[in-house]
Design a protein around this motif. Sequence first.
Motif, PDB file in Angstrom:
ATOM      1  N   GLU A 107      50.529  32.343  44.765  1.00  0.00           N
ATOM      2  CA  GLU A 107      49.112  32.647  44.541  1.00  0.00           C
ATOM      3  C   GLU A 107      48.545  31.709  43.472  1.00  0.00           C
ATOM      4  O   GLU A 107      49.176  31.461  42.437  1.00  0.00           O
ATOM      5  CB  GLU A 107      48.915  34.111  44.147  1.00  0.00           C
ATOM      6  CG  GLU A 107      49.602  34.568  42.893  1.00  0.00           C
ATOM      7  CD  GLU A 107      49.315  36.040  42.591  1.00  0.00           C
ATOM      8  OE1 GLU A 107      49.198  36.352  41.395  1.00  0.00           O
ATOM      9  OE2 GLU A 107      49.210  36.859  43.527  1.00  0.00           O
ATOM     10  N   PRO A 127      45.001  35.409  46.011  1.00  0.00           N
ATOM     11  CA  PRO A 127      45.572  36.762  45.922  1.00  0.00           C
ATOM     12  C   PRO A 127      44.533  37.823  46.277  1.00  0.00           C
ATOM     13  O   PRO A 127      43.341  37.532  46.378  1.00  0.00           O
ATOM     14  CB  PRO A 127      45.947  36.865  44.441  1.00  0.00           C
ATOM     15  CG  PRO A 127      44.928  36.003  43.745  1.00  0.00           C
ATOM     16  CD  PRO A 127      44.625  34.865  44.694  1.00  0.00           C
ATOM     17  N   TRP A 150      42.190  40.929  45.269  1.00  0.00           N
ATOM     18  CA  TRP A 150      41.476  41.326  44.056  1.00  0.00           C
ATOM     19  C   TRP A 150      42.188  42.499  43.380  1.00  0.00           C
ATOM     20  O   TRP A 150      42.526  43.490  44.031  1.00  0.00           O
ATOM     21  CB  TRP A 150      40.054  41.709  44.437  1.00  0.00           C
ATOM     22  CG  TRP A 150      39.225  42.410  43.392  1.00  0.00           C
ATOM     23  CD1 TRP A 150      38.772  43.693  43.433  1.00  0.00           C
ATOM     24  CD2 TRP A 150      38.709  41.859  42.183  1.00  0.00           C
ATOM     25  NE1 TRP A 150      38.018  43.980  42.330  1.00  0.00           N
ATOM     26  CE2 TRP A 150      37.958  42.871  41.533  1.00  0.00           C
ATOM     27  CE3 TRP A 150      38.814  40.610  41.576  1.00  0.00           C
ATOM     28  CZ2 TRP A 150      37.326  42.668  40.324  1.00  0.00           C
ATOM     29  CZ3 TRP A 150      38.181  40.404  40.369  1.00  0.00           C
ATOM     30  CH2 TRP A 150      37.444  41.418  39.744  1.00  0.00           C
ATOM     31  N   ASP A 151      42.442  42.360  42.061  1.00  0.00           N
ATOM     32  CA  ASP A 151      43.136  43.445  41.358  1.00  0.00           C
ATOM     33  C   ASP A 151      42.280  44.070  40.256  1.00  0.00           C
ATOM     34  O   ASP A 151      42.803  44.699  39.344  1.00  0.00           O
ATOM     35  CB  ASP A 151      44.459  42.939  40.768  1.00  0.00           C
ATOM     36  CG  ASP A 151      44.250  41.857  39.703  1.00  0.00           C
ATOM     37  OD1 ASP A 151      43.079  41.457  39.483  1.00  0.00           O
ATOM     38  OD2 ASP A 151      45.231  41.415  39.090  1.00  0.00           O
ATOM     39  N   GLY A 152      40.976  43.905  40.366  1.00  0.00           N
ATOM     40  CA  GLY A 152      40.083  44.544  39.394  1.00  0.00           C
ATOM     41  C   GLY A 152      39.827  43.680  38.178  1.00  0.00           C
ATOM     42  O   GLY A 152      40.487  42.656  37.963  1.00  0.00           O
ATOM     43  N   ASP A 159      40.420  44.165  35.098  1.00  0.00           N
ATOM     44  CA  ASP A 159      41.470  44.124  34.076  1.00  0.00           C
ATOM     45  C   ASP A 159      42.652  43.258  34.497  1.00  0.00           C
ATOM     46  O   ASP A 159      43.537  42.980  33.707  1.00  0.00           O
ATOM     47  CB  ASP A 159      41.963  45.548  33.766  1.00  0.00           C
ATOM     48  CG  ASP A 159      40.860  46.393  33.151  1.00  0.00           C
ATOM     49  OD1 ASP A 159      40.015  45.806  32.453  1.00  0.00           O
ATOM     50  OD2 ASP A 159      40.830  47.609  33.393  1.00  0.00           O
ATOM     51  N   GLY A 160      42.666  42.850  35.773  1.00  0.00           N
ATOM     52  CA  GLY A 160      43.781  42.050  36.271  1.00  0.00           C
ATOM     53  C   GLY A 160      43.572  40.562  36.010  1.00  0.00           C
ATOM     54  O   GLY A 160      42.686  40.150  35.259  1.00  0.00           O
ATOM     55  N   GLU A 161      44.398  39.755  36.662  1.00  0.00           N
ATOM     56  CA  GLU A 161      44.383  38.314  36.412  1.00  0.00           C
ATOM     57  C   GLU A 161      43.768  37.515  37.553  1.00  0.00           C
ATOM     58  O   GLU A 161      43.669  36.294  37.471  1.00  0.00           O
ATOM     59  CB  GLU A 161      45.830  37.823  36.198  1.00  0.00           C
ATOM     60  CG  GLU A 161      46.492  38.418  34.958  1.00  0.00           C
ATOM     61  CD  GLU A 161      47.927  37.955  34.806  1.00  0.00           C
ATOM     62  OE1 GLU A 161      48.444  37.325  35.749  1.00  0.00           O
ATOM     63  OE2 GLU A 161      48.511  38.212  33.738  1.00  0.00           O
ATOM     64  N   THR A 162      43.347  38.172  38.631  1.00  0.00           N
ATOM     65  CA  THR A 162      42.955  37.411  39.819  1.00  0.00           C
ATOM     66  C   THR A 162      41.665  36.611  39.620  1.00  0.00           C
ATOM     67  O   THR A 162      41.489  35.565  40.242  1.00  0.00           O
ATOM     68  CB  THR A 162      42.803  38.341  41.042  1.00  0.00           C
ATOM     69  OG1 THR A 162      42.000  39.468  40.688  1.00  0.00           O
ATOM     70  CG2 THR A 162      44.156  38.813  41.531  1.00  0.00           C
ATOM     71  N   GLU A 187      40.806  35.026  36.903  1.00  0.00           N
ATOM     72  CA  GLU A 187      41.229  33.784  36.249  1.00  0.00           C
ATOM     73  C   GLU A 187      41.925  32.855  37.245  1.00  0.00           C
ATOM     74  O   GLU A 187      41.747  31.638  37.217  1.00  0.00           O
ATOM     75  CB  GLU A 187      42.188  34.094  35.098  1.00  0.00           C
ATOM     76  CG  GLU A 187      41.480  34.576  33.838  1.00  0.00           C
ATOM     77  CD  GLU A 187      42.432  34.662  32.646  1.00  0.00           C
ATOM     78  OE1 GLU A 187      43.078  33.640  32.339  1.00  0.00           O
ATOM     79  OE2 GLU A 187      42.527  35.738  32.048  1.00  0.00           O
TER      80      GLU A 187
END
Length: 557
Positions: free
Chosen positions: A51, A73, A75-77, A79-82, A84
């Motif tokens: 990813e 990747p 989407w993980d919200g 607070d996640g890293e996606t 960036e």
Amino acid sequence: VVLLQTDVIVNSVGVDLNFGTGPLCKALLAKAGPALKVEFEKEKEREFADEGSVLCTSGCALACKSVLHAIVPLWDGLDGETLEILEDIINFCLKKTEELGLNSIAFPAIGTGGFGFPKTLVSELMFDAVFKFSSSHTRKTVQEVHFFLSPEDLDNIQVVLRAKPPMPVSAEVLGVHEMQIGSVTLQVISGDITKEDTEVIVNITNSTFDATTGVFKAIMDAAGSQLEKECAQYAGLSENSMVITQGGKLLCRKIMHLINGNNVKSQVSLVLEECERRKYKSVAFPAIGTGQAGQSPAKVADAMLDAIVEFASKTSVQHLKKIKIIIFQSNMLRDFYESMKKREGTSLWVSTFKYKESIELPAQWEDMQEERVKLVNLKPSCREYLDVQNKFKKTCPSFVIEKIERIQNPFLWQTYQIKKISLCTKNKYQNNEKLLFHGTAASSLSTINYNGFNRGFAGKNAAVIGNGTYFAVDASYSAQNTYSRPDMNGRRWMYLARVLTGQYCTGSKGLITPPPKDPADPTDLYDSVVDDVNSPKMFVIFNDIQAYPEYLITFRK
């Protein structure tokens, strides 16, 4: 998208690396042929693809030279890293296009389909990333970045349309509506035809060739006296004829002068046929007949589009590849856009949006003399100096100011103003801008002057309310040794910056974006964070184009 004439097209592939499953990937594969998948599989074996990776293949049977396949990747919200990861993908694609020595790249709204990224966040991220790349990177080849959107994709189009200028802001963001008809690209642009670099520009004149007003006068003034002499010999020709002259001091090779007639469609057809006959590759038209002739912009748009569609739909067109219509009065753009929309629906048409900024620089700025950045040492007696001095001395009365310089960086200024327009529209013209202080060390001055503030340095000093760029309300806070670090001679530096603080909330350690205003809607974020909402002394922004380093104060104890 399969018909786009850009050098590079960006494609998205899931982390399962299953090629040809998404709608965009399927369309590209269908047009490019199976060789595209074969190349992708080879690259996948050759490189470790995870990813955030981007694999490069040729365009195969597509019109582009290269396709960059981004491994996106889910989407993980917030607070996640996606988010960036997505920003890194966009930056990599821009740098790779530059590395390949290519001129143009087209992005889809990456991640907004099955990957689940919020459309508004992605659209704003893409704009910001491109502006940042353009301001912080010495571009050698990349000249155009296209965003292609489906006409049904209203959320993304809303973000683009949000860039339309609200009345209270003295700046203008200009749209470029672009459509593909066969092998011909049509662009309708708000701008100044005398600045165009097409091989041919079209002028509407009268039979006496005496320019007194309008586009004709602008063209004659910009082209210089040699063109005036050349035109004088054609005075007295009958209406509906055409004269071709040199371009004079303009960037074009030739000017085609149409002696005013009422039939807009036939005039446009005449020019297009002549350009093709003479093997010219590009031509720029004004909005014919909408000036002194007083014709309806909507009717002119339809007539010009009819002529262009008829011409471009011929299979015999080999040479003319780009047609531009330059709208001097930007309010007419809507008429031309509506005319273009009528012609959508066939597989020949692709709607894309491009944006350029045309924002006036501050009146007090000195001539840039072709420099990218200019530092102007202000005289202690001038109003600007005194205003900055007063703000600084309010909380730093015992410090001695050695000099105050104005930072003139046109590109940073323009990208900042575009962000300001976006914020003003979103927040309904509230007071979104503040003048705030930022202390720094000598080693950072050149980077900030050229590229602006960089949130990548967050944490270098205490990042207690978020990993962004910090600004202080009071100069005394920024004057602390931690921030304005003195050199061996005791000299220190501090910026007075324009900062788009917009709507803010209390920050917290570890934030990489401002929190959402409503947890139920993760796409509507605050614009900045503060130490204390009721009486803020410190502001943090998480977007590098949200601040402009306007003045640099050199001082000592």
